[in-house]
Design a protein around this motif. Structure first.
Motif, PDB file in Angstrom:
ATOM      1  N   PRO A   1       0.826  -1.218   0.000  1.00 12.03           N
ATOM      2  CA  PRO A   1       0.000   0.000   0.000  1.00 12.03           C
ATOM      3  C   PRO A   1       0.852   1.257   0.000  1.00 12.03           C
ATOM      4  O   PRO A   1       1.968   1.253   0.540  1.00 12.03           O
ATOM      5  CB  PRO A   1      -0.824  -0.126   1.278  1.00 12.03           C
ATOM      6  CG  PRO A   1       0.015  -0.965   2.178  1.00 12.03           C
ATOM      7  CD  PRO A   1       0.740  -1.941   1.277  1.00 12.03           C
ATOM      8  N   LEU A   2       0.331   2.308  -0.590  1.00 13.78           N
ATOM      9  CA  LEU A   2       1.138   3.499  -0.823  1.00 13.78           C
ATOM     10  C   LEU A   2       1.662   4.128   0.456  1.00 13.78           C
ATOM     11  O   LEU A   2       2.822   4.558   0.514  1.00 13.78           O
ATOM     12  CB  LEU A   2       0.303   4.526  -1.603  1.00 13.78           C
ATOM     13  CG  LEU A   2      -0.046   4.146  -3.044  1.00 13.78           C
ATOM     14  CD1 LEU A   2      -0.984   5.188  -3.648  1.00 13.78           C
ATOM     15  CD2 LEU A   2       1.220   4.021  -3.881  1.00 13.78           C
ATOM     16  N   LEU A   3       0.801   4.206   1.487  1.00 10.45           N
ATOM     17  CA  LEU A   3       1.203   4.910   2.704  1.00 10.45           C
ATOM     18  C   LEU A   3       2.119   4.086   3.587  1.00 10.45           C
ATOM     19  O   LEU A   3       2.630   4.580   4.605  1.00 10.45           O
ATOM     20  CB  LEU A   3      -0.039   5.339   3.490  1.00 10.45           C
ATOM     21  CG  LEU A   3      -0.962   6.323   2.773  1.00 10.45           C
ATOM     22  CD1 LEU A   3      -2.102   6.729   3.681  1.00 10.45           C
ATOM     23  CD2 LEU A   3      -0.167   7.549   2.314  1.00 10.45           C
ATOM     24  N   ALA A   4       2.342   2.845   3.216  1.00 14.71           N
ATOM     25  CA  ALA A   4       3.259   2.008   3.987  1.00 14.71           C
ATOM     26  C   ALA A   4       4.704   2.224   3.569  1.00 14.71           C
ATOM     27  O   ALA A   4       5.622   1.674   4.182  1.00 14.71           O
ATOM     28  CB  ALA A   4       2.886   0.534   3.842  1.00 14.71           C
ATOM     29  N   HIS A   5       4.907   3.014   2.545  1.00 10.57           N
ATOM     30  CA  HIS A   5       6.250   3.267   2.019  1.00 10.57           C
ATOM     31  C   HIS A   5       6.437   4.768   1.853  1.00 10.57           C
ATOM     32  O   HIS A   5       5.472   5.518   1.707  1.00 10.57           O
ATOM     33  CB  HIS A   5       6.434   2.569   0.665  1.00 10.57           C
ATOM     34  CG  HIS A   5       6.105   1.109   0.698  1.00 10.57           C
ATOM     35  ND1 HIS A   5       6.955   0.155   1.216  1.00 10.57           N
ATOM     36  CD2 HIS A   5       4.989   0.444   0.295  1.00 10.57           C
ATOM     37  CE1 HIS A   5       6.401  -1.037   1.127  1.00 10.57           C
ATOM     38  NE2 HIS A   5       5.196  -0.889   0.576  1.00 10.57           N
ATOM     39  N   PRO A   6       7.657   5.230   1.885  1.00 16.78           N
ATOM     40  CA  PRO A   6       7.892   6.674   1.705  1.00 16.78           C
ATOM     41  C   PRO A   6       7.360   7.146   0.349  1.00 16.78           C
ATOM     42  O   PRO A   6       7.595   6.521  -0.692  1.00 16.78           O
ATOM     43  CB  PRO A   6       9.415   6.787   1.789  1.00 16.78           C
ATOM     44  CG  PRO A   6       9.859   5.564   2.513  1.00 16.78           C
ATOM     45  CD  PRO A   6       8.900   4.478   2.128  1.00 16.78           C
ATOM     46  N   LEU A   7       6.612   8.253   0.389  1.00 15.74           N
ATOM     47  CA  LEU A   7       6.121   8.827  -0.859  1.00 15.74           C
ATOM     48  C   LEU A   7       7.251   9.545  -1.567  1.00 15.74           C
ATOM     49  O   LEU A   7       8.264   9.942  -0.967  1.00 15.74           O
ATOM     50  CB  LEU A   7       4.971   9.800  -0.583  1.00 15.74           C
ATOM     51  CG  LEU A   7       3.686   9.172  -0.035  1.00 15.74           C
ATOM     52  CD1 LEU A   7       2.667  10.250   0.286  1.00 15.74           C
ATOM     53  CD2 LEU A   7       3.114   8.183  -1.040  1.00 15.74           C
TER      54      LEU A   7
END
Length: 404
Positions: A260-266
């Protein structure tokens, strides 16, 4: 000798002050600009206006357009003369604007399209308000007849006070509803008068709504969408902007996406530069194209639904008229009471009003669709719809199951 009331001198002073107060002068436009247009106002207000006549007058009479006209060296008087030479009906796109502009004239074009839409909407609102007043007046007359009958029966001892009061209450409510309809009618008159450049309070009138046309083949969703792609100014301008912006695009090198996107640095601003070759203008133009397509599709669907609703209302009106005719026969045969007869008459009035209201909603939906398409429909509305001369929506219509 009767004493003079003390307040009368103050009344005389007030009347004298009012007489000495100068009247509000009508606007005086520079010679050769809009003087003849202004002089036409009494003649315009003296007769019922067709929607075509209202559009012609509004395009030259609405002072809100005068700064726009001045900027482009257009005198309302000269435009008035040019419009007068055109046959009816006036087609905004064909007769006034011409081909859609993709350049600097686009804003001028859109201003006139918006102005025409407002004029048409104001005319339709007044026509609907006129129908509403006529309907409420009919209900007042029907309630008055019931009230007189109730009073006579009560005086003869054949009707209770409770039942008689119900009739009096209905008559009072009908009077209140009529007063509200008349107030809304006055507001609609003022709104149209403003669009036509007429003085406030001008008792402008319409010739009434046109009858329901037959089903047009061009209103099928696929046909309408194809026509809009080729003729809608909003779509053409957006497509042109997208084409120009796409020439500035370069190849993008996006990074892999991890979910998921928010689980990794944007991505940071530097990382986002990987997509810098995609112009924002191209994204905006593409979104504008999709928005224009969606708006036109929705307007077409709502016009279809309004057409179908009007047909259903007409069918209900026919049934109500038949019931009223049968009620008269039953009353003459002493099989029905007078109050049941009056109820049948009111049901007929209600059905007729619903038909006129549905018809007004249909024409307003049509006007909105025309404005979204840039001042022109794909074709004319066919002759008046009848029970034997209409076609159902085309097979591609998702609302076919609602066709009467």
């Amino acid at each position: 000798m009767h004493p003079v009331p003390f307040a009368r001198p103050w009344l005389a002073v007030w009347l004298l002050a009012a007489a000495l107060t100068p009247a509000v002068a009508a606007p005086v436009w520079p010679p050769g600009f809009a003087g003849r247009t202004l002089a036409d106002a009494p003649a315009i207000a003296a007769q019922p206006l067709t929607q075509d006549a209202a559009l012609r007058r509004g395009l030259v009479g609405d002072a809100a357009l005068y700064s726009l006209y001045r900027e482009h060296d257009i005198a309302p008087d000269a435009l008035r003369d040019a419009l007068a030479r055109l046959p009816e009906p006036l087609a905004l796109r064909r007769d006034v604007l011409g081909a859609a502009s993709l350049g600097e004239s686009a804003s001028f074009e859109q201003r006139l399209i918006d102005a025409a839409a407002q004029i048409n909407a104001a005319w339709l609102a007044l026509a609907n308000a006129e129908n509403a007043v006529a309907y409420r007046q009919s209900l007042v007359e029907a309630a008055g007849a019931a009230r007189q009958l109730a009073e006579a029966q009560q005086a003869a001892g054949n009707l209770s006070q409770l039942a008689a009061n119900a009739m009096l209450r209905d008559a009072a409510r009908a009077e209140d509803a009529l007063a509200e309809a008349q107030a809304q009618h006055a507001d609609a008159q003022d709104a149209l008068a403003e669009r036509l450049g007429l003085p406030p309070g001008t008792p402008v009138r319409t010739t009434g709504l046109a009858t329901l046309p037959a089903w047009p083949a061009w209103l099928a969703p696929t046909t309408l969408a194809a026509w809009a792609e080729a003729h809608s100014p909003a779509l053409r301008r957006a497509a042109n902007a997208a084409a120009l912006a796409s020439k500035q695009a370069t190849r993008a090198s996006p990074r892999p996406v991890r979910l998921p996107l928010l689980a990794h640095p944007l991505a940071t601003a530097d990382d986002a530069g990987r997509l810098a070759g995609i112009p924002v203008a191209w994204l905006d133009a593409t979104n504008a194209m999709q928005s224009a397509r969606r708006d036109i599709a929705i307007a077409g669907r709502r016009t279809t639904e309004a057409w179908q609703a009007t047909q259903r209302a007409q069918a209900m009106q026919t049934l109500a008229t038949q019931r009223s005719d049968e009620a008269i026969k039953h009353y003459n045969g002493m099989l029905l009471g007078v109050y049941e007869l009056l109820d049948a008459r009111r049901a007929t009035l209600d059905a007729a009003h619903e038909t006129s209201a549905a018809l007004g909603r249909f024409w307003l939906a049509s006007a909105r669709l025309e404005a979204l398409l840039g001042g022109s429909l794909p074709g004319p509305w066919p002759p008046t719809a009848t029970a034997t001369a209409t076609e159902p929506p085309p097979a591609g219509d998702p609302h076919r199951e609602h066709t009467p």
